[in-house]
Design an enzyme around this catalytic site. Structure first.
Site, PDB file in Angstrom:
ATOM      1  N   CYS A 136       0.697  -1.244  -0.013  1.00  0.00           N
ATOM      2  CA  CYS A 136      -0.079   0.029  -0.027  1.00  0.00           C
ATOM      3  C   CYS A 136       0.910   1.178  -0.175  1.00  0.00           C
ATOM      4  O   CYS A 136       0.541   2.137  -0.553  1.00  0.00           O
ATOM      5  CB  CYS A 136      -0.953   0.136   1.223  1.00  0.00           C
ATOM      6  SG  CYS A 136      -2.026  -1.420   1.487  1.00  0.00           S
ATOM      7  N   HIS A 167      -8.815   3.650  -2.646  1.00  0.00           N
ATOM      8  CA  HIS A 167      -7.613   3.107  -2.435  1.00  0.00           C
ATOM      9  C   HIS A 167      -6.828   2.063  -3.629  1.00  0.00           C
ATOM     10  O   HIS A 167      -6.917   0.939  -3.003  1.00  0.00           O
ATOM     11  CB  HIS A 167      -7.540   2.553  -0.967  1.00  0.00           C
ATOM     12  CG  HIS A 167      -6.318   1.935  -0.417  1.00  0.00           C
ATOM     13  ND1 HIS A 167      -5.075   2.523  -1.008  1.00  0.00           N
ATOM     14  CD2 HIS A 167      -5.981   1.197   0.518  1.00  0.00           C
ATOM     15  CE1 HIS A 167      -4.102   2.112  -0.125  1.00  0.00           C
ATOM     16  NE2 HIS A 167      -4.669   1.193   0.796  1.00  0.00           N
ATOM     17  N   CYS A 175      -0.707   3.312   6.273  1.00  0.00           N
ATOM     18  CA  CYS A 175      -0.384   1.992   6.736  1.00  0.00           C
ATOM     19  C   CYS A 175      -0.189   1.140   5.430  1.00  0.00           C
ATOM     20  O   CYS A 175      -0.484   1.355   4.337  1.00  0.00           O
ATOM     21  CB  CYS A 175      -1.407   1.378   7.780  1.00  0.00           C
ATOM     22  SG  CYS A 175      -2.853   1.155   6.733  1.00  0.00           S
TER      23      CYS A 175
END
Length: 382
Positions: free
Chosen positions: A87, A339, A369
């Site tokens: 991510c 995302h 995160c």
């Protein structure tokens, strides 16, 4: 060490899984933002293109950064490298470029990230022996753990949503608090203007995931997605699956050529922790980045905390009492905006840079995160 500036930052609209951008290959998504960035800044050549990507198993294979540079029409002599910190990949690309420029290895670099979660392929592992008699299982590469090493402790390989549930347990975060946080994310994003950063694609001009008409009642009707009994994490208070790309142009003072940059990159920070508590990774990373910059949370004027889950974002805020929630994600976050894994780090970094430029001065933080228990952060200044 040279100063490193953000000249401009762009992104595609973020499309829903199976939505308006689902027919576009990830290398074409990446090429679109690279080409748009070059056109907006008058860039004719870059020393390198660095892109983050969390998958790499589909059409973005074979080094999507190099493919995007070629497809975008940059000189064939433009190198490209793809980095993967899940991510955090898009932000890792920015920090990779920042370090190269600061050390004098490059002067001008395009950095960003891309992900098409819709087009992430199913993979068929090779059998242990030839001509197996039984059936073979296809594995989705869209999100999360797959092809797990049997030596990996089971406590490390919980689903991402279960990790969010564990954070909710740790900090006593209720379902109602998570739904309220998600609602505010959508409300902020619905009111925000992203014209300064979005470069339309195939007629799409806005992020598809922003729900202008959602409500607490609508969110409350959704069933828990990960824990059937007593679960608090739902599709409504989690970030969705998305397609999209983002890119920033970074350069040293010589590369500015008299242009006014959006912001200057000051420092970065990375951290690691137990994989099941991956969502709390930004806590340590943000502190480290600010310490390197010689700043504190009290010095911040704006911040982006990527919202993988409402429980995760609320958990980070609980562990960062010196970070003023009022300056965090003023235009909404990933729960609403989306995302697309490899692109998100570049999106939040670019958002902070644009916000600092609009204000004319200030200090900003972008952090997120990362699955398998990491956090990443970058500090920018205007």
């Amino acid at each position: 060490m040279k100063d490193v500036y953000v000249v401009d930052a762009v992104r595609t609209p973020f499309g829903r899984y199976g939505g308006a951008l689902s027919g576009i290959r990830p290398d074409d998504l990446a090429a679109h933002v690279v080409a748009a960035l070059a056109e907006r800044t008058g860039l004719e050549a870059a020393d390198e293109v660095v892109l983050g990507n969390a998958n790499g198993a589909g059409e973005e294979n074979r080094n999507v950064a190099r493919m995007a540079a070629i497809l975008a029409g940059l000189p064939i002599t433009t190198p490209g490298v793809t980095v993967n910190r899940l991510c955090g990949s898009g932000m890792e690309a920015v920090l990779h470029a920042y370090r190269a420029i600061a050390l004098g290895d490059a002067s001008t670099v395009i950095a960003g990230g891309v992900e098409s979660m819709t087009r992430a392929p199913w993979v068929l592992p090779k059998p242990d022996r030839a001509f197996p008699a039984g059936g073979q299982e296809l594995v989705s590469t869209t999100l999360g753990w797959r092809l797990v090493n049997p030596r990996m402790p089971a406590t490390h390989t919980v689903a991402l949503g279960e990790g969010a549930e564990l954070i909710a347990d740790k900090h006593g975060i209720t379902r109602a608090e998570q739904d309220a946080y998600a609602l505010v994310s959508h409300q902020k994003a619905a009111k925000a203007s992203f014209e300064r950063e979005i470069v339309p694609l195939d007629g799409v001009t806005r992020d598809e995931g922003i729900r202008h008409d959602t409500s607490l009642d609508a969110l409350a009707r959704l069933k828990p997605a990960f824990r059937k009994d007593g679960g608090t994490v739902t599709a409504g208070n989690s970030s969705p699956l998305n397609d999209g790309a983002a890119a920033l142009l970074l350069t040293d003072e010589a590369g500015l050529r008299g242009r006014e940059p959006l912001a200057r990159i000051v420092a970065g920070g990375v951290s690691a922790l137990e994989p099941r508590y991956f969502g709390l990774g930004p806590v340590e990373a943000a502190g480290r980045a600010l310490a390197k910059a010689g700043k504190s949370f009290a010095d911040l004027d704006t911040a982006e905390l990527n919202e993988a889950f409402a429980a995760q974002a609320l958990g980070c805020l609980a562990e960062l009492p010196d970070l003023d929630p009022a300056i965090v994600n003023p235009d909404g976050g990933a729960i609403a905006i989306g995302h697309p894994l490899g692109a998100s780090g570049a999106r939040v970094t670019g958002a902070v840079a644009h916000r600092l430029a609009a204000a004319g001065s200030g200090l900003g933080l972008a952090c997120l995160c990362i699955g398998v228990g990491q956090g990443l952060a970058v500090v920018l200044e205007r």
